[in-house]
Scaffold this motif. Structure first.
Motif, PDB file in Angstrom:
ATOM      1  N   ASP A  19       0.814  -1.209   0.000  1.00  0.00           N
ATOM      2  CA  ASP A  19       0.000   0.000   0.000  1.00  0.00           C
ATOM      3  C   ASP A  19       0.851   1.264   0.000  1.00  0.00           C
ATOM      4  N   LEU A  43      -5.691   7.522  -3.101  1.00  0.00           N
ATOM      5  CA  LEU A  43      -6.531   6.356  -2.834  1.00  0.00           C
ATOM      6  C   LEU A  43      -6.538   5.372  -4.005  1.00  0.00           C
ATOM      7  N   LEU A  93      -4.271   2.617  -3.371  1.00  0.00           N
ATOM      8  CA  LEU A  93      -4.777   1.480  -2.599  1.00  0.00           C
ATOM      9  C   LEU A  93      -5.477   0.484  -3.514  1.00  0.00           C
ATOM     10  N   TRP A 122     -14.656  -2.860  -2.007  1.00  0.00           N
ATOM     11  CA  TRP A 122     -14.123  -1.533  -1.724  1.00  0.00           C
ATOM     12  C   TRP A 122     -14.480  -0.528  -2.811  1.00  0.00           C
ATOM     13  N   LEU A 172     -15.195   3.480  -2.171  1.00  0.00           N
ATOM     14  CA  LEU A 172     -14.323   4.542  -2.660  1.00  0.00           C
ATOM     15  C   LEU A 172     -15.072   5.502  -3.576  1.00  0.00           C
ATOM     16  N   TYR A 176     -15.552   8.558  -1.123  1.00  0.00           N
ATOM     17  CA  TYR A 176     -14.365   9.357  -1.428  1.00  0.00           C
ATOM     18  C   TYR A 176     -14.363   9.946  -2.836  1.00  0.00           C
ATOM     19  N   GLN A 221      -8.257  -0.222   6.452  1.00  0.00           N
ATOM     20  CA  GLN A 221      -9.010   0.720   7.284  1.00  0.00           C
ATOM     21  C   GLN A 221      -8.077   1.766   7.871  1.00  0.00           C
ATOM     22  N   THR A 265      -7.096   4.272   5.011  1.00  0.00           N
ATOM     23  CA  THR A 265      -8.168   5.186   4.598  1.00  0.00           C
ATOM     24  C   THR A 265      -8.452   6.254   5.655  1.00  0.00           C
ATOM     25  N   GLN A 266      -7.958   6.044   6.868  1.00  0.00           N
ATOM     26  CA  GLN A 266      -8.160   7.040   7.927  1.00  0.00           C
ATOM     27  C   GLN A 266      -7.034   8.059   8.001  1.00  0.00           C
ATOM     28  N   ARG A 296      -7.438  11.454   2.574  1.00  0.00           N
ATOM     29  CA  ARG A 296      -8.891  11.645   2.554  1.00  0.00           C
ATOM     30  C   ARG A 296      -9.262  12.990   1.925  1.00  0.00           C
TER      31      ARG A 296
END
Length: 425
Positions: free
Chosen positions: A110, A125, A128, A145, A149, A153, A416, A419-420, A425
């Motif tokens: 990642d 993103l 990912l 996912w 996304l 997002y 997870q 993505t945080q 983001r």
């Protein structure tokens, strides 16, 4: 013009896609050699047909989303319901070490994806998607996912990109595993190799189970029924076992729905499918360890595999290939880098940490398989090596357990976390 199809027609088309995929896998040797799943083979053809219809007539199709979501949640519930932590203990120290090696690689995968996406001017993103979502996670995780996304997002075409990337990973994982292991074996050529054998994949796994049982009889390992169904105890999938298994799935999906609602807008908000997976883990381990419930793994696997096939078929029917035009070249650069990183990591980390011996070389080939594709690709890689150089019971014991059960749990946690991160983001 958009054509809307209800649940009945969606189910019919998904079934036709699976039948087409089965026919193609039987007839096209390339698809069989690289373990391309039937729903992917048929679904990509269907996606191309939808693409042509869009170009020629401006047609788009909207399928029953609730049905697709239900099958997705059933699939991830099956992973959780199969994740008995007694297996981790039963696999011993080598399994735990290998799981740590795999977990570290998911983070590396990642980091590589996100970093290159930023350098190439893409949304991080997307890195990912070209990372562990699709390569370690496979088509199921890609399909799950993708909508998250897209809706949360704003990543346009995430589902389509994920399916395409996961397919690339399957092929790449099948191509690099053998050469990596052969290079490592040649490098340690002075060491004595096992005697040659010619086992099928099923025979190799059965031999690993037999060895495990023998060690238990000698008092050097854990009970064999903590890890494998006993082959001489055939359990049929009956109406009663079907109802029992469906009740477990329903409990996982209900838990996922409740937790998604309860945690919305909080620090622990997770995608619904992650809660379904987590619910399965909790239910499995509470029932088996506290209530001594006899979990029917074969039925769970059957429902899980069927759900995955139908979910993928529906997801592939919804592909919008025209959304990938601007992403194709930069994503290919990221995927090429991921292939190089996988080969380097398997050679320099997996091989050395797992003992720098023949078993470690076979494990490296297996890691290439599910690190870029899926567990069946890993097994195929290891089989090709052991057919030529000799058996590796340790590899055939560890890789199926890590690839089928624990890697998805680790991957969900890592994704997870990523993505945080504020800058993503």
């Amino acid at each position: 013009m958009e054509v809307q199809l209800n649940g009945y027609y969606t189910m019919i088309l998904a079934t036709l896609v699976l039948l087409l995929g089965r026919y193609l896998v039987v007839k096209v040797k390339f698809l069989a050699d690289f373990n391309i799943p039937e729903p992917v083979a048929g679904g990509l053809v269907a996606g191309i047909i939808v693409y042509v219809l869009n170009l020629a007539f401006g047609l788009t199709f909207k399928f029953q989303g609730e049905l697709q979501t239900a099958f997705m949640l059933m699939f991830f519930s099956s992973i959780g319901l199969s994740a008995d932590f007694a297996r981790l203990k039963a696999g011993g120290k080598p399994l735990a070490i290998f799981l740590v090696v795999v977990a570290a690689f998911i983070v590396v995968q990642d980091v590589v994806g996100v970093s290159l996406a930023a350098v190439l001017g893409l949304d991080p993103l997307i890195g990912l998607v070209a990372g562990s979502i699709t390569l370690t996670g496979g088509h199921g995780t890609a399909g799950a996912w993708g909508p998250v996304l897209e809706s949360r997002y704003g990543i346009t075409g995430a589902t389509t990109l994920g399916i395409a990337t996961a397919t690339f990973g399957l092929v790449a994982g099948g191509l690099i595993g053998g050469p990596v292991a052969k290079y490592l074996i040649k490098k340690m050529g002075h060491q004595k190799l096992p005697p040659p054998t010619h086992q099928t994949q099923a025979e190799a796994v059965a031999a690993a189970q037999s060895l495990y049982s023998t060690r238990h009889a000698e008092g050097t390992d854990q009970p064999d029924n903590a890890m494998f169904d006993k082959p001489d105890e055939i359990r049929l999938i009956t109406a009663s076992s079907t109802i029992e298994t469906l009740a477990l799935f329903a409990a996982c999906m209900a838990f996922a729905g409740l937790m998604t609602t309860a945690t919305k807008g909080t620090a622990i908000e997770l995608p619904t499918f992650v809660w379904a997976l987590g619910g399965g883990v909790i239910i499995r381990n509470v029932l088996t360890h506290f209530f001594r419930f006899d979990m029917f793994d074969r039925a769970i696997d059957v429902f899980g595999n069927a759900s995955l096939s139908l979910f993928l078929a529906m997801a592939l029917l919804s592909l919008r290939l025209w959304e990938l035009t601007d992403l194709a070249l930069p994503v290919m650069v990221i995927l090429a880098a991921q292939v190089v990183v996988m080969m380097a990591y398997a050679s320099w980390v997996t091989f050395k940490v797992m003992g720098s011996n023949y078993d470690a070389a076979v494990l490296a080939a297996g890691h290439c398989g599910f690190g870029m594709g899926a567990t069946p690709t890993a097994i195929a890689n290891m089989q090709a090596i052991t057919d030529r150089y000799g058996p590796s019971y340790k590899a055939f014991l560890i890789v199926p357990m890590v690839g089928a059960f624990f890697v998805d749990l680790v991957n969900a946690a890592v994704l997870q976390l990523f993505t945080q991160l504020p800058f993503l983001r």
